[in-house]
Write an enzyme that holds these catalytic residues in place. Structure first.
Site, PDB file in Angstrom:
ATOM      1  N   PHE A   1      14.230 -26.078 132.738  1.00 25.53           N
ATOM      2  CA  PHE A   1      15.416 -25.834 133.552  1.00 25.53           C
ATOM      3  C   PHE A   1      15.012 -25.109 134.827  1.00 25.53           C
ATOM      4  O   PHE A   1      14.368 -24.055 134.775  1.00 25.53           O
ATOM      5  CB  PHE A   1      16.444 -25.022 132.773  1.00 25.53           C
ATOM      6  CG  PHE A   1      17.161 -25.831 131.725  1.00 25.53           C
ATOM      7  CD1 PHE A   1      18.416 -26.348 131.960  1.00 25.53           C
ATOM      8  CD2 PHE A   1      16.542 -26.097 130.517  1.00 25.53           C
ATOM      9  CE1 PHE A   1      19.064 -27.114 131.004  1.00 25.53           C
ATOM     10  CE2 PHE A   1      17.172 -26.868 129.551  1.00 25.53           C
ATOM     11  CZ  PHE A   1      18.439 -27.370 129.795  1.00 25.53           C
TER      12      PHE A   1
ATOM     13  N   CYS B   1      26.139 -20.800 145.053  1.00 28.40           N
ATOM     14  CA  CYS B   1      27.123 -21.848 144.791  1.00 28.40           C
ATOM     15  C   CYS B   1      28.160 -21.824 145.897  1.00 28.40           C
ATOM     16  O   CYS B   1      28.450 -20.773 146.474  1.00 28.40           O
ATOM     17  CB  CYS B   1      27.788 -21.637 143.424  1.00 28.40           C
ATOM     18  SG  CYS B   1      28.835 -23.026 142.910  1.00 28.40           S
TER      19      CYS B   1
ATOM     20  N   CYS C   1      34.274 -20.290 140.647  1.00 25.80           N
ATOM     21  CA  CYS C   1      35.129 -20.627 139.513  1.00 25.80           C
ATOM     22  C   CYS C   1      35.318 -19.395 138.626  1.00 25.80           C
ATOM     23  O   CYS C   1      34.334 -18.728 138.275  1.00 25.80           O
ATOM     24  CB  CYS C   1      34.523 -21.768 138.710  1.00 25.80           C
ATOM     25  SG  CYS C   1      34.267 -23.272 139.680  1.00 25.80           S
TER      26      CYS C   1
ATOM     27  N   CYS D   1      33.149 -19.296 135.404  1.00 18.02           N
ATOM     28  CA  CYS D   1      31.693 -19.479 135.465  1.00 18.02           C
ATOM     29  C   CYS D   1      30.993 -18.450 134.584  1.00 18.02           C
ATOM     30  O   CYS D   1      31.258 -17.256 134.653  1.00 18.02           O
ATOM     31  CB  CYS D   1      31.210 -19.329 136.903  1.00 18.02           C
ATOM     32  SG  CYS D   1      29.428 -19.630 137.089  1.00 18.02           S
ATOM     33  N   ASP D   2      30.080 -18.945 133.728  1.00 18.22           N
ATOM     34  CA  ASP D   2      29.358 -18.058 132.811  1.00 18.22           C
ATOM     35  C   ASP D   2      27.878 -17.952 133.161  1.00 18.22           C
ATOM     36  O   ASP D   2      27.063 -17.554 132.348  1.00 18.22           O
ATOM     37  CB  ASP D   2      29.519 -18.538 131.366  1.00 18.22           C
ATOM     38  CG  ASP D   2      29.005 -19.958 131.150  1.00 18.22           C
ATOM     39  OD1 ASP D   2      28.508 -20.573 132.122  1.00 18.22           O
ATOM     40  OD2 ASP D   2      29.087 -20.454 130.013  1.00 18.22           O
ATOM     41  N   THR D   3      27.536 -18.334 134.404  1.00 16.95           N
ATOM     42  CA  THR D   3      26.137 -18.346 134.823  1.00 16.95           C
ATOM     43  C   THR D   3      25.877 -17.273 135.863  1.00 16.95           C
ATOM     44  O   THR D   3      26.544 -17.235 136.908  1.00 16.95           O
ATOM     45  CB  THR D   3      25.762 -19.724 135.408  1.00 16.95           C
ATOM     46  OG1 THR D   3      26.020 -20.732 134.439  1.00 16.95           O
ATOM     47  CG2 THR D   3      24.287 -19.760 135.790  1.00 16.95           C
TER      48      THR D   3
ATOM     49  N   GLU E   1      22.426 -31.285 137.660  1.00 14.01           N
ATOM     50  CA  GLU E   1      23.792 -30.934 137.276  1.00 14.01           C
ATOM     51  C   GLU E   1      24.493 -30.381 138.504  1.00 14.01           C
ATOM     52  O   GLU E   1      24.066 -29.359 139.066  1.00 14.01           O
ATOM     53  CB  GLU E   1      23.782 -29.909 136.150  1.00 14.01           C
ATOM     54  CG  GLU E   1      23.127 -30.450 134.870  1.00 14.01           C
ATOM     55  CD  GLU E   1      23.118 -29.447 133.737  1.00 14.01           C
ATOM     56  OE1 GLU E   1      22.944 -29.888 132.587  1.00 14.01           O
ATOM     57  OE2 GLU E   1      23.275 -28.234 133.993  1.00 14.01           O
TER      58      GLU E   1
ATOM     59  N   HIS F   1      23.754 -25.621 122.824  1.00 16.29           N
ATOM     60  CA  HIS F   1      22.839 -24.489 122.960  1.00 16.29           C
ATOM     61  C   HIS F   1      23.531 -23.184 122.578  1.00 16.29           C
ATOM     62  O   HIS F   1      22.888 -22.288 122.016  1.00 16.29           O
ATOM     63  CB  HIS F   1      22.272 -24.423 124.380  1.00 16.29           C
ATOM     64  CG  HIS F   1      23.310 -24.370 125.451  1.00 16.29           C
ATOM     65  ND1 HIS F   1      24.171 -25.407 125.720  1.00 16.29           N
ATOM     66  CD2 HIS F   1      23.629 -23.396 126.351  1.00 16.29           C
ATOM     67  CE1 HIS F   1      24.963 -25.077 126.727  1.00 16.29           C
ATOM     68  NE2 HIS F   1      24.655 -23.861 127.115  1.00 16.29           N
TER      69      HIS F   1
END
Length: 205
Positions: free
Chosen positions: A25, A31, A35, A38-40, A94, A199
């Site tokens: 990855f 970004c 959002c 968003c969990d990143t 993605e 995951h």
């Protein structure tokens, strides 16, 4: 040219068509959307050259690379895609679909976070036709946020595969409700498939 890289790490692809596939990855920083769900954590970064990125990716045995973010279209270049191909990588991206992508990507997974852009403008009496600025889409992944989720705006986006993924709200009770609603939706629209974040289910990154 240097790229703002959040992290490079090996794992299993947890979502969509390549779920369960060992992959590297490449998470890029930044970004163009904000959002609420968003969990990143992608804001931090280290600046790396394209050659350094390829060298770091080659430290791992898998040759499937997932370029993600944030929004990778902000930084991903055709030269980096070419370098990854030259090193033997299958390149999956993605994206939120709001920005153009460079050519040559092997698989585009698009998860639009806003309604698709209408391309071209509609004439009176003409059916809705949607397009994505990112170009060709292999896999369209729409988030199910509950009963208000409407698949109609996405039906005419050309894609090989259509997937509906329950939104992870962080609340187990709410998540179970959304999952049930997502299942009901794909049962009503059988050309869509349910996508789960495996995951998270098995406790890996």
């Amino acid at each position: 040219m240097k790229v703002r890289v959040n992290e490079i790490f090996p794992s299993l692809q947890g979502e969509g068509h390549f779920s369960g596939k060992p992959a590297v990855f490449l998470r890029l920083s930044g970004c163009n959307l904000r959002c609420y769900f968003c969990d990143t954590l992608h804001e931090t970064y280290e600046e790396m050259t394209e050659e350094e990125i390829v060298a770091e990716a080659l430290r791992h045995p898998m040759r499937h690379i997932v370029v993600t973010g944030g929004e990778p279209a902000l930084q991903l270049t055709a030269t980096l895609v070419d370098k990854l191909h030259a090193a033997g990588f299958f390149v999956q991206v993605e994206t939120n679909g709001s920005l153009p992508l460079p050519p040559g990507i092997d698989w585009v997974t698009c998860s639009p976070k806003t309604l698709p852009v209408l391309i071209p403008p509609r004439s009176p009496g003409e059916p809705l036709r949607f397009g994505m600025p990112c170009g060709a889409v292999d896999e369209l992944k729409v988030l199910c946020k509950g009963v208000e989720t409407d698949l109609t705006p996405y039906e005419n986006i050309p894609a090989r595969e259509y997937r509906l993924q329950p939104l992870d709200t962080g609340d187990k009770t709410r998540n179970r409700t959304i999952l049930r609603q997502a299942i009901d939706l794909v049962m009503q629209h059988p050309h869509w498939s349910l996508s789960l974040q495996t995951h998270k289910l098995i406790g890996i990154r």
